[in-house]
Design a protein around this motif. Structure first.
Motif, short mmCIF file in Angstrom:
data_model
loop_
_atom_site.label_atom_id
_atom_site.label_comp_id
_atom_site.label_asym_id
_atom_site.label_seq_id
_atom_site.Cartn_x
_atom_site.Cartn_y
_atom_site.Cartn_z
N LEU A 145 0.83 -1.21 0.00
CA LEU A 145 0.00 0.00 0.00
C LEU A 145 0.86 1.26 0.00
CD1 LEU A 145 -2.77 -1.00 2.58
CD2 LEU A 145 -3.06 -0.67 0.13
N ALA A 146 2.02 1.18 0.65
CA ALA A 146 2.92 2.34 0.69
C ALA A 146 3.40 2.71 -0.70
CB ALA A 146 4.11 2.06 1.60
N GLY A 147 3.42 1.73 -1.61
CA GLY A 147 3.79 2.06 -2.99
C GLY A 147 2.89 3.13 -3.57
N LEU A 148 1.60 3.09 -3.21
CA LEU A 148 0.66 4.09 -3.72
C LEU A 148 0.88 5.45 -3.06
CD1 LEU A 148 -2.66 2.03 -3.91
CD2 LEU A 148 -1.23 2.79 -5.80
N THR A 263 1.58 8.03 4.35
CA THR A 263 2.58 6.97 4.34
C THR A 263 2.84 6.45 5.74
OG1 THR A 263 3.62 7.97 2.39
CG2 THR A 263 4.93 6.38 3.63
N ILE A 264 2.94 7.35 6.71
CA ILE A 264 3.10 6.93 8.10
C ILE A 264 1.89 6.12 8.55
CG2 ILE A 264 3.28 7.76 10.49
CD1 ILE A 264 4.81 10.19 9.39
N GLY A 265 0.70 6.58 8.14
CA GLY A 265 -0.53 5.87 8.50
C GLY A 265 -0.57 4.46 7.95
N VAL A 266 -0.05 4.26 6.74
CA VAL A 266 -0.02 2.93 6.15
C VAL A 266 0.74 1.96 7.04
CG1 VAL A 266 1.04 1.59 4.29
CG2 VAL A 266 -0.37 3.57 3.74
N PHE A 267 1.91 2.38 7.52
CA PHE A 267 2.73 1.48 8.33
C PHE A 267 2.18 1.32 9.75
CE2 PHE A 267 5.73 2.53 4.94
CZ PHE A 267 6.15 1.25 4.60
N PHE A 317 -5.22 6.22 5.53
CA PHE A 317 -4.55 5.05 4.99
C PHE A 317 -4.21 4.00 6.05
CE2 PHE A 317 -4.19 8.01 1.57
CZ PHE A 317 -4.18 7.23 0.43
N ALA A 318 -4.49 4.28 7.31
CA ALA A 318 -4.21 3.30 8.36
C ALA A 318 -5.21 2.15 8.33
CB ALA A 318 -4.23 3.98 9.72
N PHE A 319 -6.37 2.35 7.71
CA PHE A 319 -7.38 1.30 7.70
C PHE A 319 -7.08 0.20 6.70
CE2 PHE A 319 -8.85 2.94 3.75
CZ PHE A 319 -9.69 1.97 3.20
N GLY A 320 -6.25 0.49 5.67
CA GLY A 320 -6.10 -0.43 4.55
C GLY A 320 -5.54 -1.78 4.92
N SER A 321 -4.45 -1.80 5.69
CA SER A 321 -3.81 -3.08 6.03
C SER A 321 -4.70 -3.96 6.90
CB SER A 321 -2.47 -2.83 6.71
OG SER A 321 -1.56 -2.24 5.82
N PRO A 322 -5.31 -3.44 7.98
CA PRO A 322 -6.21 -4.30 8.75
C PRO A 322 -7.37 -4.84 7.93
CG PRO A 322 -5.65 -2.35 10.00
CD PRO A 322 -5.12 -2.13 8.62
#
Length: 408
Positions: A145-148, A263-267, A317-322
């Motif tokens: 997701l961080a790629g985006l 980006t921080i939110g993704v991780f 973007f923090a919601f994507g991984s979960p």
């Protein structure tokens, strides 16, 4: 930090993961960089800027429709071979974009690339989680997701700068070269049997996985979140100009900070997914509701608005991984169609969000009220996620295991 060349289970960041990230960065740049060179493209091809804008919607449509269809059509292919073919096709598509003599051929080339885009991200999620141990799957998902998000921070400005210096066609050549490099790294370092259990599933098994409530509610949540995000983000620049009163020169800085926050939110989301998945997802969605309300009330204050926009980017973007970790966990025995429909859900939500925002503005409402769409949409997402978690707990069901692939 040393980068191991194998996909050993203890590796935090292996070359295969890095290559998948780089390809995601290339695809993200290909999607978004058109905004930076759109006036030059319009001028070069002899069309108006609004007509050239269809290159954006055409790409989104290609992801939403072409990605799942391509994924189903290639479900029996070796996953590594498929991702290499997609990467080479991406490079070829960027060359077509660079050489396109007219708008129609450029649109066709963009749609071709977008179908590969939709399929790639579905497969990349499967591969990334297959080459790491279970406790690192959230991080692996976050890296893709961080790629985006990184493509927005680095790829779009970089591609725009190349276009300004060398012409818009050079932008497509550069993005194509980036995709080729990522493909070569994947070909060398990705394990040959990565994602093997995802291949050769039949239509019935793939569609049956969509019937699991954790999967179809996940798609619905993805749509609702993107409706909330893009009903506002599509019009964030005029809101900051007309309501917040920021100058034109400041807005790129705010958007850069938004991208960094994203980006921080993704991780952060990746760590949360590896920690406590559903409580984290529900909490992130609830925080987004509060942030949309905060955006509504802070919109007239330049300092507060700037701070809240950055926090909003992180929560966005923090919601994507979960969410995606849960969906793939519950579709582990047939993940291909589910993974391909994740980008589809995102792009459907993006389209609906932009339309809802436009409808609110056309009805005479001020830009300040756009965050209320997001607050309502995310509140519904919180309810759906909570009900889904309760149903899962009551049912006592366990996620399926990724067993041997069997055609059915």
């Amino acid at each position: 930090m040393a980068l191991p060349v194998s996909s050993g289970s203890g590796a935090l960041l292996s070359l295969p993961l890095l290559a998948l990230f780089l390809a995601a960065f290339a695809f993200g740049t290909a999607e978004f960089v058109i905004a930076g060179v759109l006036p030059d493209v319009a001028l070069g091809l002899g069309v108006s800027i609004p007509v050239a804008g269809f290159l954006v919607s055409g790409y989104a449509l290609g992801i939403a429709l072409g990605g799942p269809l391509l994924t189903l059509a290639t479900r029996s292919m070796n996953r590594k071979l498929l991702v290499i073919v997609l990467g080479l096709g991406f490079t070829f598509g960027q060359a077509l974009c660079a050489l396109a003599p007219n708008f129609e051929l450029l649109m066709a080339a963009r749609v071709f690339v977008s179908a590969l885009h939709g399929s790639y991200f579905g497969i990349a999620f499967i591969l990334a989680t297959a080459i790491v141990p279970p406790e690192r799957r959230g991080f692996a998902m976050a890296l893709i997701l961080a790629g985006l998000t990184v493509s927005n921070i680095l790829g779009v400005p970089g591609g725009t700068a190349i276009g300004n210096a060398l012409g818009w066609r050079a932008t497509f050549w550069a993005v194509g070269a980036l995709g080729l490099v990522a493909t070569l790294i994947i070909a060398i370092w990705l394990p040959a049997d990565a994602g093997r259990s995802a291949a050769r599933n039949g239509f019935r098994r793939e569609f049956s996985a969509l019937g699991r409530q954790q999967v179809f509610t996940g798609i619905l949540i993805a749509i609702l979140v993107m409706i909330g995000q893009y009903s506002l983000f599509t019009y964030i620049a005029p809101l900051l100009l007309t309501v917040t009163g920021l100058s034109t020169e400041i807005i790129p800085l705010i958007l850069l900070l938004y991208g960094i926050g994203s980006t921080i939110g993704v991780f952060i989301g990746g760590r949360l997914a590896d920690w406590r998945l559903m409580p984290s997802l529900i909490a992130v969605l609830a925080i987004q509701v509060l942030l949309f309300i905060a955006l509504f009330y802070a919109s007239a204050d330049p300092v507060l608005m700037s701070i809240v926009v950055v926090l909003w980017g992180g929560a966005n973007f923090a919601f994507g991984s979960p969410l995606q970790s849960r969906m793939l966990m519950w579709a582990a025995d047939a993940p291909n169609l589910t993974s391909a429909l994740i980008p589809t859900g995102f792009n459907i939500g993006i389209a609906i969000g932009a339309i809802l925002g436009a409808a609110l503005l056309d009805a005479g409402w001020n830009y300040q009220y756009l965050p209320l769409i997001g607050a309502a949409s995310l509140a519904i997402a919180v309810v759906i996620a909570s009900i889904s978690a309760i149903q899962e707990k009551r049912s006592g069901q366990r996620p399926p295991l990724a067993g041997p692939a069997i055609a059915v």
